[in-house]
Design a protein around this motif. Structure first.
Motif, PDB file in Angstrom:
ATOM      1  N   LEU A  69       0.539  -1.395   0.271  1.00  0.00           N
ATOM      2  CA  LEU A  69      -0.202   0.239  -0.140  1.00  0.00           C
ATOM      3  C   LEU A  69       1.309   1.276  -0.115  1.00  0.00           C
ATOM      4  N   LEU A  70       0.555   2.310  -1.270  1.00  0.00           N
ATOM      5  CA  LEU A  70       0.862   3.530  -1.103  1.00  0.00           C
ATOM      6  C   LEU A  70       0.636   4.520  -0.261  1.00  0.00           C
ATOM      7  N   PRO A  71       1.054   5.391   0.282  1.00  0.00           N
ATOM      8  CA  PRO A  71       0.875   6.792   1.148  1.00  0.00           C
ATOM      9  C   PRO A  71      -0.147   7.567   0.228  1.00  0.00           C
ATOM     10  N   THR A  72      -0.891   8.501   0.320  1.00  0.00           N
ATOM     11  CA  THR A  72      -1.463   9.257  -0.251  1.00  0.00           C
ATOM     12  C   THR A  72      -1.006  10.609   0.121  1.00  0.00           C
ATOM     13  N   GLN A  73      -0.757  11.061   1.370  1.00  0.00           N
ATOM     14  CA  GLN A  73      -0.195  11.495   1.987  1.00  0.00           C
ATOM     15  C   GLN A  73       0.623  11.461   2.603  1.00  0.00           C
ATOM     16  N   ALA A  74       1.537  12.814   3.246  1.00  0.00           N
ATOM     17  CA  ALA A  74       2.966  12.543   3.980  1.00  0.00           C
ATOM     18  C   ALA A  74       3.225  12.620   5.766  1.00  0.00           C
ATOM     19  N   VAL A  75       1.452  12.524   6.394  1.00  0.00           N
ATOM     20  CA  VAL A  75       2.012  13.383   7.557  1.00  0.00           C
ATOM     21  C   VAL A  75       0.506  12.553   8.098  1.00  0.00           C
ATOM     22  N   LEU A  76       0.899  12.206   9.668  1.00  0.00           N
ATOM     23  CA  LEU A  76       0.242  11.581  10.082  1.00  0.00           C
ATOM     24  C   LEU A  76       0.078  12.179  12.264  1.00  0.00           C
ATOM     25  N   SER A  77      -1.183  12.411  12.726  1.00  0.00           N
ATOM     26  CA  SER A  77      -1.442  12.264  13.853  1.00  0.00           C
ATOM     27  C   SER A  77       0.105  11.438  14.901  1.00  0.00           C
ATOM     28  N   TYR A  78       0.561  11.567  15.582  1.00  0.00           N
ATOM     29  CA  TYR A  78       1.671  10.757  16.146  1.00  0.00           C
ATOM     30  C   TYR A  78       0.971  10.036  17.159  1.00  0.00           C
ATOM     31  N   ASP A  79      -0.032  10.887  18.112  1.00  0.00           N
ATOM     32  CA  ASP A  79      -0.618  11.021  18.538  1.00  0.00           C
ATOM     33  C   ASP A  79      -1.562   9.808  18.566  1.00  0.00           C
ATOM     34  N   TRP A  80      -2.581  10.263  18.015  1.00  0.00           N
ATOM     35  CA  TRP A  80      -3.324   9.104  17.393  1.00  0.00           C
ATOM     36  C   TRP A  80      -2.877   7.819  17.496  1.00  0.00           C
ATOM     37  N   GLN A  81      -1.372   7.289  16.948  1.00  0.00           N
ATOM     38  CA  GLN A  81      -0.981   6.524  16.708  1.00  0.00           C
ATOM     39  C   GLN A  81      -0.390   6.197  18.538  1.00  0.00           C
ATOM     40  N   TYR A  82       0.441   6.899  18.986  1.00  0.00           N
ATOM     41  CA  TYR A  82       0.542   6.380  20.622  1.00  0.00           C
ATOM     42  C   TYR A  82      -0.341   6.236  21.561  1.00  0.00           C
ATOM     43  N   ALA A  83      -1.203   6.742  21.298  1.00  0.00           N
ATOM     44  CA  ALA A  83      -2.525   6.444  22.346  1.00  0.00           C
ATOM     45  C   ALA A  83      -2.959   4.961  21.589  1.00  0.00           C
ATOM     46  N   ARG A  84      -2.859   4.715  20.494  1.00  0.00           N
ATOM     47  CA  ARG A  84      -3.185   3.518  20.672  1.00  0.00           C
ATOM     48  C   ARG A  84      -2.659   1.944  20.579  1.00  0.00           C
ATOM     49  N   LEU A  85      -0.914   2.747  20.368  1.00  0.00           N
ATOM     50  CA  LEU A  85       0.223   1.828  20.996  1.00  0.00           C
ATOM     51  C   LEU A  85       0.025   1.995  22.483  1.00  0.00           C
ATOM     52  N   ASN A  86      -0.393   2.519  23.078  1.00  0.00           N
ATOM     53  CA  ASN A  86       0.300   2.089  24.571  1.00  0.00           C
ATOM     54  C   ASN A  86      -1.135   1.170  24.921  1.00  0.00           C
ATOM     55  N   ARG A  87      -2.721   1.245  24.268  1.00  0.00           N
ATOM     56  CA  ARG A  87      -3.659   0.388  24.482  1.00  0.00           C
ATOM     57  C   ARG A  87      -3.631  -1.329  24.412  1.00  0.00           C
ATOM     58  N   TYR A  88      -2.526  -1.023  23.251  1.00  0.00           N
ATOM     59  CA  TYR A  88      -2.296  -2.224  23.139  1.00  0.00           C
ATOM     60  C   TYR A  88      -1.068  -3.161  23.693  1.00  0.00           C
ATOM     61  N   GLN A  89       0.015  -2.567  24.034  1.00  0.00           N
ATOM     62  CA  GLN A  89       0.449  -2.981  25.396  1.00  0.00           C
ATOM     63  C   GLN A  89       0.181  -3.307  27.060  1.00  0.00           C
ATOM     64  N   ASN A  90      -1.315  -2.289  26.670  1.00  0.00           N
ATOM     65  CA  ASN A  90      -1.653  -2.653  28.321  1.00  0.00           C
ATOM     66  C   ASN A  90      -2.998  -4.091  27.828  1.00  0.00           C
ATOM     67  N   GLU A  91      -3.068  -3.808  27.086  1.00  0.00           N
ATOM     68  CA  GLU A  91      -4.482  -4.693  26.148  1.00  0.00           C
ATOM     69  C   GLU A  91      -4.264  -5.254  24.873  1.00  0.00           C
ATOM     70  N   PRO A  92      -3.516  -6.756  25.151  1.00  0.00           N
ATOM     71  CA  PRO A  92      -3.421  -7.074  23.860  1.00  0.00           C
ATOM     72  C   PRO A  92      -4.473  -7.884  22.815  1.00  0.00           C
ATOM     73  N   ASP A  94       2.367  15.719  12.179  1.00  0.00           N
ATOM     74  CA  ASP A  94       2.237  17.115  11.811  1.00  0.00           C
ATOM     75  C   ASP A  94       0.953  17.224  13.392  1.00  0.00           C
ATOM     76  N   LYS A  95       2.227  18.240  14.061  1.00  0.00           N
ATOM     77  CA  LYS A  95       1.343  18.053  15.716  1.00  0.00           C
ATOM     78  C   LYS A  95      -0.009  19.222  15.334  1.00  0.00           C
ATOM     79  N   TYR A  96       0.027  19.780  14.624  1.00  0.00           N
ATOM     80  CA  TYR A  96      -1.829  20.744  15.002  1.00  0.00           C
ATOM     81  C   TYR A  96      -2.982  19.325  14.184  1.00  0.00           C
ATOM     82  N   LEU A  97      -2.325  18.570  13.445  1.00  0.00           N
ATOM     83  CA  LEU A  97      -3.800  17.412  12.860  1.00  0.00           C
ATOM     84  C   LEU A  97      -3.627  16.986  14.434  1.00  0.00           C
ATOM     85  N   SER A  98      -2.744  16.678  15.832  1.00  0.00           N
ATOM     86  CA  SER A  98      -2.787  15.845  17.052  1.00  0.00           C
ATOM     87  C   SER A  98      -3.894  16.527  17.911  1.00  0.00           C
TER      88      SER A  98
END
Length: 349
Positions: free
Chosen positions: A49-72, A204-208
């Motif tokens: 899959l090739l991206p069609t955007q160059a930015v993310l909200s890292y904190d959206w990801q971080y929240a999900r990744l932290n939940r994955y650690q606590n609740e596999p 993109d911090k503004y996106l977060s």
């Protein structure tokens, strides 16, 4: 040196509705995806899959990744839902995201087509361009035991293989591209990342900020336009400087959220939000920020904000020498003591 996009042409197979398709030897310049049509449902590895955007909200990801650690279990629940197979039914500590037969979903892959992430086929070489799902699929890429070979089921919305030089123009016209970088500057399609994940897509911090503020300074409408939050991020960028805040410090991040919320609600209702073509009112702007909702976001240990902050702390501890962490903690404590003393002095009669 050929890039990943050239490599993808020769990927050995895909699965579509239970049928295995092999590359056509008669035309090695096109991928096995070249003949897919709108409505086709296919299962591919993330690295297809090739991206069609160059930015993310890292904190959206971080929240999900932290939940994955606590609740596999949540990992497999998200995988099942993303693949249109409802939620997870059975999984174990031996389950792996890269092995679908190691866990069981409630439904069948592709069963709920309306929730599938989407792709466009094009151009000329028949590669798959992801048009929905960058945040979640990048999280699958970045999570432990995830990565390039995690299989995901996606739905084709268009086949633009015959669009030739008009491909990017058609994609842009259909609002399938976000051609801005993390600084808010315009980029060309050639500047788009080669693959998903945080190594390629930047923060993109503004996106977060915007994604945390739904229900606080705006209410996302049901008929929200494509890249709704991204347009809001571009608008907020005009009115505040996020570099003044350290997002690793909860109080500073909270202050940034408060300023962004104020920026949004203070906009005139008729102000056009970035290049959305819509007014702030049409984009869900509230007349005043909901201070109670903002306080709940900051104070609730289980909120996405605090889940993201927990992941940020863990990342920092993992990548920063102990002596520097101790120095920073001491400076933070000293700063807090001085501010408390100053506040007390100001309140004294």
């Amino acid at each position: 040196m050929p890039g990943l996009r050239d490599f993808f042409r020769f990927y050995p197979l895909i699965i579509t509705m239970g049928l295995v398709l092999l590359p056509a030897h008669a035309d090695e310049e096109k991928s096995p995806y070249a003949k897919l049509q709108a409505g086709d449902v296919v299962t591919v590895a993330l690295d297809q899959l090739l991206p069609t955007q160059a930015v993310l909200s890292y904190d959206w990801q971080y929240a999900r990744l932290n939940r994955y650690q606590n609740e596999p279990k949540l990992v497999y629940d998200d995988l099942c839902r993303a693949n249109g197979a409802k939620g997870v039914k059975e999984w174990s500590k031996k389950s792996k995201p890269t092995k679908p037969d190691s866990y069981t979903c409630t439904g069948k892959s592709g069963q709920s087509e309306d929730v599938l992430n989407t792709v466009v086929v094009g151009s000329e070489d028949g590669l798959l361009y992801l048009t929905k799902g960058h945040h979640l699929l990048s999280t699958f890429w970045d999570m432990p035991n995830g990565g390039t070979s995690v299989p995901v089921t996606v739905k084709v919305t268009h086949n633009l293989i015959d669009s030739g030089d008009d491909f990017w123009a058609e994609m842009n016209q259909d609002h399938e591209l976000w051609l801005y970088n993390a600084k808010g500057n315009e980029i060309s399609p050639d500047d788009l990342p080669e693959y998903l994940g945080r190594k390629q897509l930047k923060h993109d911090k503004y996106l977060s900020l915007v994604q945390f503020l739904n229900g606080i300074s705006y209410q996302k409408p049901d008929d929200a336009p494509p890249f709704f939050e991204y347009h809001w991020a571009q608008e907020i960028r005009k009115h505040m400087n996020v570099s003044e805040y350290d997002f690793n410090v909860p109080d500073e991040y909270a202050a940034a959220l408060a300023e962004a919320a104020t920026v949004m609600v203070d906009l005139n209702e008729d102000t056009k939000v970035a290049k959305s073509g819509l007014t702030a009112k049409a984009m869900g702007k509230l007349t005043q920020a909901d201070s109670k909702a903002l306080a709940a976001l900051i104070d609730d240990e289980n909120s996405d904000f605090n889940q993201a902050m927990a992941y940020r702390r863990a990342l920092k501890e993992k990548t920063t020498p102990k002596r520097l962490l101790e120095k920073e903690q001491a400076e933070t404590k000293e700063k807090a003591t001085k501010e408390a003393a100053k506040s007390k002095a100001e309140q004294a009669p």
